[in-house]
Design an enzyme around this catalytic site. Sequence first.
Site, mmCIF file in Angstrom:
data_model
loop_
_atom_site.group_PDB
_atom_site.id
_atom_site.type_symbol
_atom_site.label_atom_id
_atom_site.label_comp_id
_atom_site.label_asym_id
_atom_site.label_seq_id
_atom_site.Cartn_x
_atom_site.Cartn_y
_atom_site.Cartn_z
ATOM 1 N N ARG A 168 34.919 38.947 32.376
ATOM 2 C CA ARG A 168 34.999 40.184 32.803
ATOM 3 C C ARG A 168 34.910 40.297 34.376
ATOM 4 N NH1 ARG A 168 36.291 39.684 28.382
ATOM 5 N NH2 ARG A 168 35.470 40.528 26.699
ATOM 6 N N SER A 242 32.059 47.717 24.184
ATOM 7 C CA SER A 242 30.851 46.870 24.559
ATOM 8 C C SER A 242 30.285 47.860 26.028
ATOM 9 C CB SER A 242 31.277 45.547 24.855
ATOM 10 O OG SER A 242 31.743 44.936 23.728
ATOM 11 N N GLU A 338 28.944 46.784 31.282
ATOM 12 C CA GLU A 338 30.320 46.334 31.415
ATOM 13 C C GLU A 338 31.078 47.309 32.084
ATOM 14 O OE1 GLU A 338 32.458 44.021 28.159
ATOM 15 O OE2 GLU A 338 34.061 45.476 28.411
#
Length: 342
Positions: A168, A242, A338
């Site tokens: 990520r 998420s 995130e």
Amino acid sequence: MATPLEIRHDQSLRDLNTFGIDAKAASYLRVGSVDDLRALRADPVLSALPRLVLGGGSNLLLTRDVDGLVLHMASRGIAVIGEDDAQVIVAAQAGENWHGLVQWTLAHGFAGLENLSLIPGSVGASPIQNIGAYGSELAEHFHSLLAFDFATGDVIALDKRDCAFGYRDSVFKHALRDRTVILEVRFALPKRWQANLRYAELASEVAARGLVRPTAQDISDAVTAIRRRKLPDPAVTGNAGSFFKNPVVSAAKRNELLARHPALVSYAQADGSYKLAAGWLIDQCGWKGKSLGAAGVHEKQALVLVNRGGARGVEILQLAQKIRADVLANYGVAIEPEPVIL
Ligand SMILES: Cc1cc2nc3c(=O)[nH]c(=O)nc-3n(C[C@H](O)[C@H](O)[C@H](O)COP(=O)(O)OP(=O)(O)OC[C@H]3O[C@@H](n4cnc5c(N)ncnc54)[C@H](O)[C@@H]3O)c2cc1C
């Protein structure tokens, strides 16, 4: 003479972020091509404004109005731009919808992106956090990209190494943060393809469908079905997927936690560290299905925070902070958000 840029003022962003947060942009421009960015850079007033590049708004939490200029990527186009014995190179413009690109490649007989089916958002944002799901990530089939560099006014080409992809993560969150606008992303799709069934849940779904030799389209259909079962549809319930990244801890820390919590969910990494399932940690702290005002934790997936209706961005952020503090207090593990928080 160049057409003047159509700047809108006080633009509502409610329908442009998947949390459905009702924030406004002081200035807003739909970016159809690199010419718009060149014109913007040449304008002394507009070029001085703080900028927020916006794709599908599916990885963004707006906790306030945007004072500066929102650049909403609207460029379109997908094409094959190269080929050799081993691979086909497909280029897609930043404003294309990600899942639309996946479907386009499959319809044209090109496999490789199927495990990443149904991830919301735009093609232009896909390298920013190296999107990943179901045992694959963007970096696997990434070839290169073109970006506009506001610092120099040039269009630059970056290959996989330049992008420094991680979990990520990419160079766009570090050295190139706030400096570049991704214009086009190119993918190298293999001519000899093998199904990627590394992710256990995907392998079971494929088996349950009686598919012995699944095609790339079969994998895409299976991923799509799992995602529809598990994740709330942002068109119905505001969310950004998420909300926390899975934390990575040392083997010693993981073993210490495992001794205390035998059901701990963890995945060994190549470097000897362990990725912990953030959703499991949050669930164990009792947050699944809970709400704080109009901000909530999804009933089926503790990793997903939702807007239960009319939530303000700060309410979602406060809920996230409480969850983070609980996980830290109970497990000694810091979980990081995130989405980009503004
Ligand atoms: C239901 C749901 C499920 C999700 N599942 C996953 C998943 O499985 N895996 C995963 O990785 N993510 C997932 N996400 C997160 C999200 O879909 C991805 O991060 C996606 O790539 C974001 O794209 P976007 O266009 O919406 O980006 P935005 O939210 O618009 O922007 C995100 C960031 O990228 C920057 N940005 C956007 N476009 C450009 C550009 N052209 N140039 C430079 N910077 C740009 C923005 O400034 C911002 O910092 C999910 C989200 C939702 C709502």
